[in-house]
Motif scaffolding. Structure first.
Motif, PDB file in Angstrom:
ATOM      1  N   MET A 167      28.576  58.744  72.052  1.00 35.44           N
ATOM      2  CA  MET A 167      28.290  58.274  73.605  1.00 35.44           C
ATOM      3  C   MET A 167      29.474  58.360  74.530  1.00 35.44           C
ATOM      4  O   MET A 167      29.231  58.424  75.749  1.00 35.44           O
ATOM      5  N   ALA A 168      30.671  58.473  73.942  1.00 36.77           N
ATOM      6  CA  ALA A 168      31.853  58.499  74.706  1.00 36.77           C
ATOM      7  C   ALA A 168      31.950  59.905  75.423  1.00 36.77           C
ATOM      8  O   ALA A 168      31.414  60.872  75.172  1.00 36.77           O
ATOM      9  N   ARG A 169      32.402  59.657  76.759  1.00 35.61           N
ATOM     10  CA  ARG A 169      32.370  60.837  77.709  1.00 35.61           C
ATOM     11  C   ARG A 169      33.329  62.302  77.122  1.00 35.61           C
ATOM     12  O   ARG A 169      32.850  63.080  77.587  1.00 35.61           O
ATOM     13  N   ASP A 170      34.236  61.936  76.352  1.00 36.03           N
ATOM     14  CA  ASP A 170      35.109  62.924  76.020  1.00 36.03           C
ATOM     15  C   ASP A 170      34.467  63.533  74.663  1.00 36.03           C
ATOM     16  O   ASP A 170      35.086  64.475  73.819  1.00 36.03           O
ATOM     17  N   ALA A 171      33.536  63.166  74.094  1.00 43.40           N
ATOM     18  CA  ALA A 171      32.859  63.510  72.910  1.00 43.40           C
ATOM     19  C   ALA A 171      32.458  64.904  72.770  1.00 43.40           C
ATOM     20  O   ALA A 171      32.161  65.434  71.780  1.00 43.40           O
ATOM     21  N   ILE A 172      32.032  65.341  74.039  1.00 47.22           N
ATOM     22  CA  ILE A 172      31.648  66.755  73.992  1.00 47.22           C
ATOM     23  C   ILE A 172      32.429  67.711  75.125  1.00 47.22           C
ATOM     24  O   ILE A 172      32.660  67.163  76.120  1.00 47.22           O
ATOM     25  N   MET A 173      32.773  68.883  74.863  1.00 44.47           N
ATOM     26  CA  MET A 173      33.474  69.718  75.776  1.00 44.47           C
ATOM     27  C   MET A 173      32.551  70.109  76.907  1.00 44.47           C
ATOM     28  O   MET A 173      31.424  70.475  76.744  1.00 44.47           O
ATOM     29  N   THR A 174      32.958  70.054  78.250  1.00 45.50           N
ATOM     30  CA  THR A 174      32.475  70.236  79.200  1.00 45.50           C
ATOM     31  C   THR A 174      33.177  71.366  80.175  1.00 45.50           C
ATOM     32  O   THR A 174      34.355  70.948  80.450  1.00 45.50           O
ATOM     33  N   VAL A 175      32.321  72.548  80.540  1.00 51.45           N
ATOM     34  CA  VAL A 175      33.197  73.521  81.280  1.00 51.45           C
ATOM     35  C   VAL A 175      32.150  73.719  82.470  1.00 51.45           C
ATOM     36  O   VAL A 175      31.043  74.226  82.153  1.00 51.45           O
ATOM     37  N   ASP A 176      32.554  73.255  83.622  1.00 51.20           N
ATOM     38  CA  ASP A 176      31.619  73.509  84.801  1.00 51.20           C
ATOM     39  C   ASP A 176      31.376  74.832  85.378  1.00 51.20           C
ATOM     40  O   ASP A 176      32.184  75.787  84.757  1.00 51.20           O
ATOM     41  N   ASP A 177      30.268  75.143  85.925  1.00 51.59           N
ATOM     42  CA  ASP A 177      29.800  76.404  86.396  1.00 51.59           C
ATOM     43  C   ASP A 177      31.083  77.270  86.983  1.00 51.59           C
ATOM     44  O   ASP A 177      31.494  78.416  86.984  1.00 51.59           O
ATOM     45  N   ALA A 178      32.042  76.578  87.878  1.00 51.88           N
ATOM     46  CA  ALA A 178      33.026  77.068  88.582  1.00 51.88           C
ATOM     47  C   ALA A 178      34.036  77.329  87.844  1.00 51.88           C
ATOM     48  O   ALA A 178      34.602  78.697  87.911  1.00 51.88           O
ATOM     49  N   ARG A 179      34.383  76.562  87.032  1.00 57.32           N
ATOM     50  CA  ARG A 179      35.496  77.173  85.901  1.00 57.32           C
ATOM     51  C   ARG A 179      35.160  78.280  85.073  1.00 57.32           C
ATOM     52  O   ARG A 179      35.867  79.163  84.587  1.00 57.32           O
ATOM     53  N   ALA A 180      33.632  78.232  84.726  1.00 56.04           N
ATOM     54  CA  ALA A 180      33.310  79.402  83.876  1.00 56.04           C
ATOM     55  C   ALA A 180      33.290  80.661  84.522  1.00 56.04           C
ATOM     56  O   ALA A 180      33.742  81.826  83.898  1.00 56.04           O
ATOM     57  N   ARG A 181      32.912  80.590  85.939  1.00 59.33           N
ATOM     58  CA  ARG A 181      32.993  82.080  86.584  1.00 59.33           C
ATOM     59  C   ARG A 181      34.291  82.383  87.164  1.00 59.33           C
ATOM     60  O   ARG A 181      34.368  83.500  87.502  1.00 59.33           O
ATOM     61  N   ALA A 182      35.172  81.483  87.172  1.00 58.82           N
ATOM     62  CA  ALA A 182      36.599  81.825  87.464  1.00 58.82           C
ATOM     63  C   ALA A 182      37.284  82.598  86.633  1.00 58.82           C
ATOM     64  O   ALA A 182      38.326  83.153  87.092  1.00 58.82           O
ATOM     65  N   LEU A 183      36.717  82.620  85.388  1.00 59.89           N
ATOM     66  CA  LEU A 183      37.590  83.455  84.459  1.00 59.89           C
ATOM     67  C   LEU A 183      37.591  85.214  84.973  1.00 59.89           C
ATOM     68  O   LEU A 183      36.643  85.555  85.118  1.00 59.89           O
ATOM     69  N   PRO A 184      38.640  85.540  85.400  1.00 60.98           N
ATOM     70  CA  PRO A 184      38.670  87.061  85.457  1.00 60.98           C
ATOM     71  C   PRO A 184      37.935  87.953  84.366  1.00 60.98           C
ATOM     72  O   PRO A 184      38.326  87.715  83.314  1.00 60.98           O
ATOM     73  N   ALA A 185      37.083  88.844  84.858  1.00 61.59           N
ATOM     74  CA  ALA A 185      36.320  89.666  83.956  1.00 61.59           C
ATOM     75  C   ALA A 185      37.551  90.680  83.034  1.00 61.59           C
ATOM     76  O   ALA A 185      37.042  90.587  81.771  1.00 61.59           O
ATOM     77  N   ASP A 186      38.576  91.135  83.432  1.00 61.24           N
ATOM     78  CA  ASP A 186      39.477  91.646  82.604  1.00 61.24           C
ATOM     79  C   ASP A 186      40.248  90.797  81.633  1.00 61.24           C
ATOM     80  O   ASP A 186      40.798  91.215  80.672  1.00 61.24           O
ATOM     81  N   GLU A 187      40.075  89.555  81.522  1.00 63.14           N
ATOM     82  CA  GLU A 187      40.583  88.686  80.759  1.00 63.14           C
ATOM     83  C   GLU A 187      39.855  88.047  79.841  1.00 63.14           C
ATOM     84  O   GLU A 187      40.277  87.344  78.775  1.00 63.14           O
ATOM     85  N   LEU A 188      38.590  88.177  79.920  1.00 61.87           N
ATOM     86  CA  LEU A 188      37.492  87.876  78.772  1.00 61.87           C
ATOM     87  C   LEU A 188      37.585  88.769  77.546  1.00 61.87           C
ATOM     88  O   LEU A 188      37.832  90.074  77.766  1.00 61.87           O
ATOM     89  N   PRO A 189      37.677  88.254  76.202  1.00 61.42           N
ATOM     90  CA  PRO A 189      37.720  88.781  75.328  1.00 61.42           C
ATOM     91  C   PRO A 189      36.355  89.593  74.796  1.00 61.42           C
ATOM     92  O   PRO A 189      35.236  89.342  75.238  1.00 61.42           O
ATOM     93  N   PRO A 190      36.388  90.583  74.078  1.00 60.17           N
ATOM     94  CA  PRO A 190      35.215  91.186  73.574  1.00 60.17           C
ATOM     95  C   PRO A 190      34.563  90.367  72.636  1.00 60.17           C
ATOM     96  O   PRO A 190      34.997  89.577  72.073  1.00 60.17           O
TER      97      PRO A 190
END
Length: 487
Positions: free
Chosen positions: A89-112
């Protein structure tokens, strides 16, 4: 170095051999190819014989001791489950990555990335599969999708061709024909596909899955932020047909508690996490090094989760959801759940072949928790039938023998397990549904004892099948659900 043609007979033969025999040859005791080692079989038979002899010589005392031990097991499972739930139930029990952070990753830095999609006898879901994969937001030149089909599964192969796979459409999806060979299991197909994988990260989706379009990006971000010891990220699973009938509502309620709170609670407890069968994302080099999936284990996901922990690695749970199809048919549901229960016991038997080694690897508390989860879950479900039968017999006829089996020292702990245990389980389901914003599952939570009956039937079937046909993969039929995209 000369590239190996993956379509060559030599490559296919080597890949099939590794898929079927790789783990068994590299670490025989880690494989479920042999269900029971001689000492395990001898210990089980000796225990049964000892109980039988005691039951003949001292029937009442033996019955009382068995009831007391079962009650102790109930209380241990209950207490540990509530503790894990509170940690989840703790807030940090599950990893959260919001939409903005996910889309901010540059395409050329994404691994295969490699997506393995094993399917067998599922032509009716191939069209939806292509649509789900097309919705994933990840560069196509860095996303490899391998659709793993048995070479003699002509209906599914034809459906995949008709959907445009391999014939100009969906160019990033490749059909891989897995040679027909025993065991006919999902992990064998995944092992075969792993030999063709080119991604740094590998994940599995079932053919009927609808993953979160940003899930791959979220996992990449999570791996960058988590310690290097985290080699697997498990996404949450839910169902798109929760409102189809009461069974699908129960199943959705069950998954909400399991993936939303119990698995994150296990993560915070540094205990082995029995992975879900889909949407688990691995660092490919590590999963290959530890033997990949056991083709003889019918819950290869749970087994691999324990093996990851035993090797000193960790698993994280991420707040990204993959929608699946909940079984709306009770018989089909029991087939699936009995396989899961059988596989839990199968995995427990495999990992307790070297109990001292496992205890040293993961620690005392994690070892006990591993036992309570993998062995305790199906065994408790089986015992429920026995205790419900005893309760019914007492209500109907009040036979004195049942009263004698419950002296005060046993009766009151058993009463606590009955009243508080049932109440705590229903309360955890209610709380999980509230936190997951699923008020539509209120009826399912309040009627969940009927769901437990189905669980007990499935567990009993799974235990019997473990003795008779341990590596048999009981096929679950899909395409029976009615989708609710907003569920």
């Amino acid at each position: 170095m000369t590239a190996v043609d993956p379509e060559s007979p030599e490559f296919k033969a080597a890949a099939l051999h590794a898929a079927v025999h790789g783990l068994r040859e590299s670490d025989p005791l880690a494989s479920a190819a042999v269900a029971f080692l001689p000492w395990q079989r001898a210990a089980f038979l000796a225990l049964v014989l000892a109980v039988a002899v005691c039951a003949v010589l001292f029937p009442l005392v033996t019955g009382t001791v068995l009831v007391a031990l079962c009650t102790l097991g109930y209380l241990a499972v209950l207490g540990d489950r509530v503790l894990i739930f509170t940690r989840g139930m703790a807030r940090d029990a599950i990893m959260t990555v919001d939409d903005a952070r996910a889309r901010a990753l540059p395409a050329d830095e994404l691994p295969p990335y490699t997506i393995l999609v094993p399917a067998y006898g599922e032509p009716e879901v191939v069209g939806d599969l292509v649509a789900a994969l097309e919705s994933i937001e990840y560069p196509r030149d860095r996303m490899q999708v391998l659709l793993l089909l048995e070479e003699d599964d002509e209906p599914t192969i034809a459906a995949a061709r008709a959907a445009g796979i391999g014939s100009g459409g969906a160019e990033h999806i490749t059909i891989v024909l897995v040679p027909a060979a025993d065991p006919r299991t999902k992990p064998k197909a995944c092992n075969y596909g792993l030999r063709r994988a080119t991604g740094d990260i590998v994940t599995i989706y079932d053919a009927e899955d609808i993953p979160d379009p940003l899930q791959l990006r979220r996992v990449v971000a999570a791996f960058r932020e988590l310690p290097s010891t985290v080699v697997c990220v498990q996404a949450k699973l839910a169902f798109h047909n929760a409102r189809q009938n009461l069974l699908t509502a129960w199943f959705t309620m069950d998954y909400g508690l399991w993936f939303g709170y119990l698995l994150p609670g296990l993560m915070r407890s540094s205990a082995p996490i029995p992975l879900g069968g889909t949407s688990n994302h691995f660092k490919r080099d590590v999963v290959t090094a530890i033997g990949a999936w056991d083709p003889y284990n019918v819950t290869e996901d749970a087994d691999l989760g324990v093996r990851i922990a035993a090797r000193g690695y960790a698993t994280a749970v991420i707040d990204s959801t993959t929608l699946e199809e909940a079984n709306p048919d009770p018989i089909n549901w029991i087939r699936q759940r009995s396989r899961w229960y059988k596989g839990y016991l199968q995995s427990w038997l495999v990992h307790t072949r070297r109990p001292v080694r496992l205890w040293r690897q993961i620690g005392t508390v994690a070892f006990l928790r591993f036992t309570l989860f993998l062995a305790g879950t199906p065994i408790i479900a089986c015992l429920n039938l026995v205790f419900w039968a005893m309760s019914l017999a007492w209500i109907l006829g009040q036979p004195s023998v049942i009263e004698q089996l419950f002296p005060a020292a046993v009766y009151f702990p058993a009463l606590v397990a009955l009243v508080l245990g049932n109440a705590a389980t229903i309360y955890m389901n209610l709380l999980a549904c509230r936190e997951n914003d699923r008020p539509d599952l209120l009826l399912a939570c309040l009627t969940s004892p009927a769901y437990w009956l189905l669980m007990s039937i499935a567990a009993t079937k799974g235990c019997w099948q473990l003795l008779r046909n341990p590596s048999y993969w009981e096929k679950t039929f899909h395409g029976l659900g009615t989708a609710e995209k907003n569920a």
